[in-house]
Design a protein around this motif. Structure first.
Motif, mmCIF file in Angstrom:
data_model
loop_
_atom_site.group_PDB
_atom_site.id
_atom_site.type_symbol
_atom_site.label_atom_id
_atom_site.label_comp_id
_atom_site.label_asym_id
_atom_site.label_seq_id
_atom_site.Cartn_x
_atom_site.Cartn_y
_atom_site.Cartn_z
ATOM 1 N N GLY A 1 0.919 -1.212 -0.028
ATOM 2 C CA GLY A 1 0.127 -0.114 0.199
ATOM 3 C C GLY A 1 0.677 1.136 0.305
ATOM 4 N N GLU B 1 -5.415 0.649 2.799
ATOM 5 C CA GLU B 1 -5.642 0.166 4.123
ATOM 6 C C GLU B 1 -5.406 1.104 5.413
ATOM 7 O OE1 GLU B 1 -3.735 -3.665 4.262
ATOM 8 O OE2 GLU B 1 -4.888 -4.293 2.339
ATOM 9 N N GLY C 1 -6.476 2.101 -3.514
ATOM 10 C CA GLY C 1 -6.797 1.229 -2.326
ATOM 11 C C GLY C 1 -6.030 1.796 -1.124
ATOM 12 N N ARG D 1 -10.474 -1.291 4.427
ATOM 13 C CA ARG D 1 -9.741 -0.823 3.075
ATOM 14 C C ARG D 1 -11.023 -0.094 2.610
ATOM 15 N NH1 ARG D 1 -5.920 -2.465 -0.588
ATOM 16 N NH2 ARG D 1 -6.458 -2.232 -2.670
#
Length: 765
Positions: free
Chosen positions: A13, A87, A85, A112
């Motif tokens: 991430g 998290e 995306g 998420r």
């Protein structure tokens, strides 16, 4: 183990985020979580992969905030994150606590979200519930988060024209008359048997067209009004026994505070009965009784304007102001009371320095100009107040320590939140302390021109920007920017000061605090001396059970005492206040003729009017004209007698308060306590304390906007209700008398805000 797990999951991430950030694909995200699991002192944090979320490092996690109106919802500011995306996860941690003590959500996976470039997204979750997240998306350009330092362009004096007429009037004064109310510094001295002092500020150039007054009526008794700014300063507060008896009859508190172990330190330029020029001294005195009664160890810090009986020297310290080291001494008196605990009470601390004691008033000389060194005097007050909890061992209980709640009142204490933020916290002191700034009147701001801020206040240039306002320093601005929370003295006033018309050019700073959920309004309470059942100044005591007979008896005595006709069935209208434009006196005196003349409508011509007050000569003359023109029906009492004020509350049917500007106001609450129905302008605390609709809930009548025609319309409605609908009128009286205007519910609101403030992370600039 948890950190290793999250770190392993987060690596990709971070890389994706960095790559997208380089490509310029960004979204705006607000994180919200419903969490009821926090204990006092704990804060909800969010952390995750992007650097803006701390890169999964607990020490760098982002704190969320909540407040009374939103709990248990905790929210972040709008954050700019890489699109795509992301998290993240929530955790609990005590403010300032070790990272190892953090409590994570218990489910193993991470949360998420996905966001597109340029999108605004609110992610709402439920604590410890993996599948409880919802997303609200808006494809809009988000409003950016407030910058860390907010600057406002200097405002020229002429730029305030048309913003607010009261602001114009204050700005028209010379610099040494702007920081304090001048309304009772231009008394009509003829009423006091004194000659005019030509050095006093002349009244505004506004003519009230009335006939020449007849020879003056015999002088009535008036108390000395010199060096006060409000008649409320002359209120004699209830003694401790009366206060305790009053509380036995009231409901149990509806809020149980979480932080009673945190001492409260009240910083104020006046505190009754030792020093008072207006309402501030009375409010401070109420704090000094109410907070110990709740269970807080309580200190009030105020200047030693003279030697007070019963005080003793307890210590001294050195502070640096304007480049010079100054010695300030502390004098102490412990006043017991406020509960069953014999140790319960308030530590009164009086700050002593050669600059503080004066032969004139607290703030002004006899000419109305404030003392040239007031900025120096109140800088000393704030500095001394910051040191007192750390160094004074009081009553054998030790010092208050560095975990306290400062309650700083008006600009005279405005440097308390400033120094807390910029000096003490930066040096590892008062890390768990908070400062609440209480605005009693934002029209007076502590603004002084041509002050070298860095040298005078001992700060660097970056800190000095919080003080600078054009070519002046402004202590209210510094307080607004640095306080952990702002309390205004009524809910409506809290909203008014966010506007151009009511913020006196500080509205951007107030609005910023409001947007950050750090602004609230709490109506002041009235003292327990205002009680028709026990009041020793009225002719007959009465309660809500027998108020019709009680008020009739008091009305007859009041009419006799003030030379009015003995007419029990005629509506008796009262006004008590300063004779100023702010109080709407110019509008009030213009309806006297209309009110007194019978035009066949069954309402006007059937009234008596008592107007008591002092202030500007043109309005005082208008009161004299009214009494001379309508003898036996109008009483123009130029002066003030606090006993007569109590008697008017008990004997009048209606009370007039056509104020243009009223942060809180007390007479309208006192009137309702005694069954007198108020007619008020719907502004500030008047709007919050008088219910005007629906009719079945009303306790008074409201004027909006304030002009002569609307004023007549509302007065006509009030008189018509008195004569044509006595059942409706008496129901209004009863509801007003049953309303709890005491400090009991108010202090519960303060306790809530203290808990919210202590629970939130400290405000850092």
């Amino acid at each position: 183990q948890a950190r290793g797990h999250f770190g392993a999951r987060a690596g990709g991430g971070i890389r994706d985020g960095a790559q997208r950030e380089r490509q310029g694909a960004m979204a705006t995200v607000i994180f919200e979580v419903e969490c009821r699991s926090t204990q006092p002192g704990e804060v909800v944090f969010v952390t995750g992969g992007p650097e803006a979320l701390g890169a999964w490092e607990v020490a760098n996690a982002l704190p969320l905030a909540t407040c009374e109106g939103r709990f248990p919802i905790w929210s972040s500011e709008a954050l700019t994150l890489p699109a795509g995306g992301v998290e993240y996860k929530f955790l609990l941690r005590r403010e300032g606590g070790a990272a190892a003590e953090a409590k994570w959500e218990s489910f193993p996976e991470n949360r998420r979200l996905s966001a597109f470039d340029g999108q605004q997204l609110t992610a709402t979750s439920v604590w410890d519930t993996a599948d409880g997240t919802t997303f609200a998306r808006e494809d809009l350009v988000p409003r950016p988060a407030p910058p860390p330092t907010m600057e406002v362009e200097p405002v020229a004096e002429e730029d305030v024209v048309n913003a607010h007429e009261l602001a114009e009037r204050i700005d028209e004064r010379e610099p040494m008359r702007k920081n304090f109310s001048q309304s009772l510094l231009c008394l009509d001295l003829a009423a006091l048997g004194e000659d005019d002092d030509e050095s006093l500020e002349p009244p505004p150039q506004q003519e009230i067209k009335v006939e020449e007054p007849q020879p003056p009526t015999p002088l009535r008794h008036s108390v000395n009004l010199k060096h006060i700014s409000s008649f409320s300063a002359l209120t004699q507060l209830a003694d401790m026994e009366t206060k305790e008896e009053a509380r036995k009859l009231r409901e149990e508190p509806k809020y149980k505070p979480f932080n009673l172990d945190v001492p409260v330190v009240i910083v104020t330029s006046e505190v009754a009965p030792y020093s008072k020029t207006g309402g501030l001294g009375l409010v401070a005195a109420s704090y000094c009784y109410e907070f110990p009664r709740k269970g807080h160890r309580t200190m009030v810090v105020s200047p030693k304007y003279k030697h007070f009986d019963g005080i003793s020297w307890v210590g001294e310290t050195k502070v640096v102001v304007n480049g010079r080291e100054e010695v300030v001494k502390f004098w102490h008196r412990f006043v017991a009371g406020g509960g069953d605990d014999p140790l319960s009470g308030c530590d009164y601390i009086f700050v002593d320095h050669t600059s503080i004691e004066r032969s004139g008033g607290l703030y002004n000389g006899d000419d109305g100009r404030e003392y040239a060194d007031n900025l120096f005097r109140f800088t000393l007050l704030s500095m001394a107040a910051m040191e007192a909890p750390l160094i004074l061992n009081l009553n054998g209980l030790g010092t208050y320590g560095d975990r306290v709640l400062f309650l700083a009142n008006d600009w005279q204490a405005g440097l308390v939140p400033f120094y807390l933020c910029h000096k003490y916290r930066r040096n590892g002191c008062y890390q768990q302390s908070r400062a609440i700034y209480v605005i009693h009147n934002l029209g007076y701001q502590g603004q002084y021109p041509h002050v070298p801020a860095c040298h005078f206040f001992g700060v660097d240039q970056r800190m000095a920007k919080d003080l600078e306002f054009g070519d002046c320093v402004n202590l209210s601005k510094a307080a607004l920017l640095n306080a952990d929370r702002i309390i205004a003295v009524s809910p409506t006033y809290a909203q008014e000061i966010r506007t151009l018309g009511g913020g006196f050019r500080l509205d951007p700073f107030v609005a910023r605090q409001g947007d950050a959920l750090r602004l609230v309004g709490i109506l002041n309470g009235i003292d327990d001396c205002w009680n028709p059942e026990t009041d020793k100044d009225i002719h007959v005591n009465f309660s809500v059970e027998d108020f019709i007979e009680g008020k009739r008896a008091n009305k007859a005595q009041l009419q006799k005492q003030l030379g009015l006709r003995q007419e029990p069935d005629v509506v008796l209208i009262g006004f008590v206040g300063r004779l100023t434009w702010q109080k709407g006196v110019d509008i009030m005196v213009q309806i006297v003729d209309w009110l007194m003349k019978d035009t066949g409508n069954g309402v006007t011509g059937r009234a008596q009017l008592i107007m008591m007050g002092n202030g500007e000569r043109q309005y005082a003359d208008a009161l004299r004209w009214g009494e001379a023109t309508y003898p036996g029906r109008v009483c123009g009492f130029v002066g003030f007698d606090p006993k007569v004020e109590h008697q008017m509350m008990a004997g009048c049917d209606l009370l007039l308060m056509p104020s243009r500007y009223e942060p809180c106001g007390l007479p309208q609450m006192c009137a309702q306590r005694y069954g007198s129905v108020p007619i008020v302008t719907l502004c500030g605390g008047l709007k919050d304390s008088v219910i005007v609709e629906p009719e079945e809930e009303a306790t008074g009548f409201g004027i909006l906007p304030l002009d002569i025609n609307k004023y007549k319309e509302v007065c006509y409605k009030a008189l018509d209700t008195f004569y044509s609908k006595p059942d409706v009128f008496q129901a209004m009286q009863r509801r007003g008398m049953e309303t709890d205007f005491s400090w009991c519910p108010r202090i519960d609101e303060y306790e809530k805000n203290i808990d919210w403030t202590l629970n939130d992370p400290p405000f850092v600039r």
